[in-house]
Design a protein around this motif. Structure first.
Motif, PDB file in Angstrom:
ATOM      1  N   ALA A   1     -13.889   7.042   1.559  1.00  0.00           N
ATOM      2  CA  ALA A   1     -12.654   6.502   2.154  1.00  0.00           C
ATOM      3  C   ALA A   1     -11.441   7.072   1.346  1.00  0.00           C
ATOM      4  O   ALA A   1     -10.544   6.581   2.167  1.00  0.00           O
ATOM      5  CB  ALA A   1     -12.999   5.228   1.986  1.00  0.00           C
TER       6      ALA A   1
ATOM      7  N   ALA B   1      -7.152  -0.662  -1.356  1.00  0.00           N
ATOM      8  CA  ALA B   1      -6.913  -1.568  -0.372  1.00  0.00           C
ATOM      9  C   ALA B   1      -7.864  -2.630   0.035  1.00  0.00           C
ATOM     10  O   ALA B   1      -7.761  -3.873  -0.232  1.00  0.00           O
ATOM     11  CB  ALA B   1      -6.334  -0.997   0.916  1.00  0.00           C
ATOM     12  N   GLN B   2      -9.206  -1.771  -0.166  1.00  0.00           N
ATOM     13  CA  GLN B   2     -10.565  -2.776   0.231  1.00  0.00           C
ATOM     14  C   GLN B   2     -10.521  -3.597  -1.153  1.00  0.00           C
ATOM     15  O   GLN B   2     -10.687  -4.874  -1.069  1.00  0.00           O
ATOM     16  CB  GLN B   2     -11.738  -1.916   0.059  1.00  0.00           C
TER      17      GLN B   2
ATOM     18  N   ARG C   1       0.722  -1.476  -0.037  1.00  0.00           N
ATOM     19  CA  ARG C   1      -0.016  -0.055  -0.072  1.00  0.00           C
ATOM     20  C   ARG C   1       0.918   1.152  -0.008  1.00  0.00           C
ATOM     21  O   ARG C   1       0.526   2.277  -0.715  1.00  0.00           O
ATOM     22  CB  ARG C   1      -0.977  -0.234   1.282  1.00  0.00           C
TER      23      ARG C   1
ATOM     24  N   GLU D   1      -7.699   3.849   0.348  1.00  0.00           N
ATOM     25  CA  GLU D   1      -8.492   3.083   0.988  1.00  0.00           C
ATOM     26  C   GLU D   1      -9.238   2.346   0.097  1.00  0.00           C
ATOM     27  O   GLU D   1      -9.385   0.919   0.546  1.00  0.00           O
ATOM     28  CB  GLU D   1      -9.411   3.713   2.066  1.00  0.00           C
ATOM     29  N   ARG D   2      -9.878   2.622  -1.039  1.00  0.00           N
ATOM     30  CA  ARG D   2     -10.651   1.827  -2.017  1.00  0.00           C
ATOM     31  C   ARG D   2      -9.645   0.655  -2.629  1.00  0.00           C
ATOM     32  O   ARG D   2     -10.101  -0.263  -2.743  1.00  0.00           O
ATOM     33  CB  ARG D   2     -11.236   2.803  -2.617  1.00  0.00           C
TER      34      ARG D   2
END
Ligand SMILES: Nc1ncnc2c1ncn2[C@@H]1O[C@H](COP(=O)(O)OP(=O)(O)O)[C@@H](O)[C@H]1O
Ligand SMILES: O=C(O)C1=C[C@@H](OP(=O)(O)O)[C@@H](O)[C@H](O)C1
Ligand SMILES: [Mg+2]
Length: 223
Positions: free
Chosen positions: A168, A175-176, A137, A172-173
């Motif tokens: 987010a 990583a999701q 990340r 963050e998206r």
């Protein structure tokens, strides 16, 4: 006269004569039918490294996203106007086209990060050497924040009957989405190559080493 498919074409022969390849014959025997597919999350470097690996092997490079864009226009527009499901259908078509071409003279294919979510694509990938490119990340962050063209990393519209959720953010998206897809990447790949550090040439060499190890192991098994 019909060309002998076991011989290098004039273009391949001249490439090998003018580049790193020792001789056209070596190049043809060694790599010319190589097919390498790259999978992995958005911005891991599939397109950039795929092109570098193809150049090193002297085989054509195809990028499924580029094939889709060439025929149907920008990906962001496709997502907005025709939806993700239609994009996935076009992506599968592009993967089929790229694999068919690569099966004749070899080739390196960069897929889009979401190709593995479609079972048909995983089936197609199972027939060729597929490398899963991983990146942390932290390493991907500057790329994600710089390149804003990926629709899945843009703000998600809230459903009409729900209040807007806090955004987010693209990282963050990213990583999701990776967490959701990670098992699929692992299932589809013969090898995992970390490409999170170092310049393009170093990472291309890592992919090539993994490919050569795999090819050698396969040949040993067949003896
Ligand atoms: N080894 C590397 N070092 C630095 N930047 C890289 C490297 N590989 C790719 N990039 C950059 O990262 C970004 C995303 O690469 P790209 O090849 O488009 O990834 P993908 O196809 O996996 O989405 C591009 O701006 C590219 O120039
Ligand atoms: O992960 C995804 O679902 C996507 C990845 C993109 O390709 P890159 O992985 O080359 O950015 C592109 O296919 C599209 O924006 C959807
Ligand atoms: Mg790409």
């Amino acid at each position: 006269m019909t060309p002998d498919p076991s011989e290098p074409s004039p273009a391949e022969a001249s490439h090998c004569a003018t580049s790193h390849c020792a001789t056209p014959r070596d190049a043809w025997d060694g790599h010319a039918r190589s097919v390498i597919c790259l999978i992995g999350p958005m911005a891991s470097g599939k397109s950039t490294l795929g092109r570098a690996v193809a150049r090193e092997l002297g085989v054509p490079f195809a990028d499924t996203d580029a094939l889709v864009v060439a025929q149907h226009g920008p990906i962001a527009d496709l997502f907005a106007e025709r939806g993700e499901a239609e994009f996935r259908r076009l992506e599968t078509e592009a993967l089929r086209t790229a694999l068919a071409a690569a099966s004749v003279h070899g080739g390196v294919i960069a897929t889009g990060g979401g190709a593995v979510v479609v079972p048909e694509n995983r089936e197609l990938l199972s027939g060729v050497f597929t490398a899963y490119l991983t990146i942390s990340r932290d390493a991907v962050a500057p790329r994600i924040l710089r390149d804003r063209h990926r629709p899945l990393l843009g703000p998600r519209p809230a459903p009409d009957d729900e209040p807007p959720a806090p955004d987010a953010g693209p990282l963050e998206r990213w990583a999701q989405i990776l967490a959701e897809r990670e098992p699929l990447y692992r299932e589809a790949a013969q090898t995992v190559v970390d490409v999170g550090t170092g310049p393009v040439a170093t990472n291309a060499a890592r992919i090539l080493s993994a490919y050569r190890r795999h090819t050698q192991a396969t040949e040993e098994q067949q003896k």
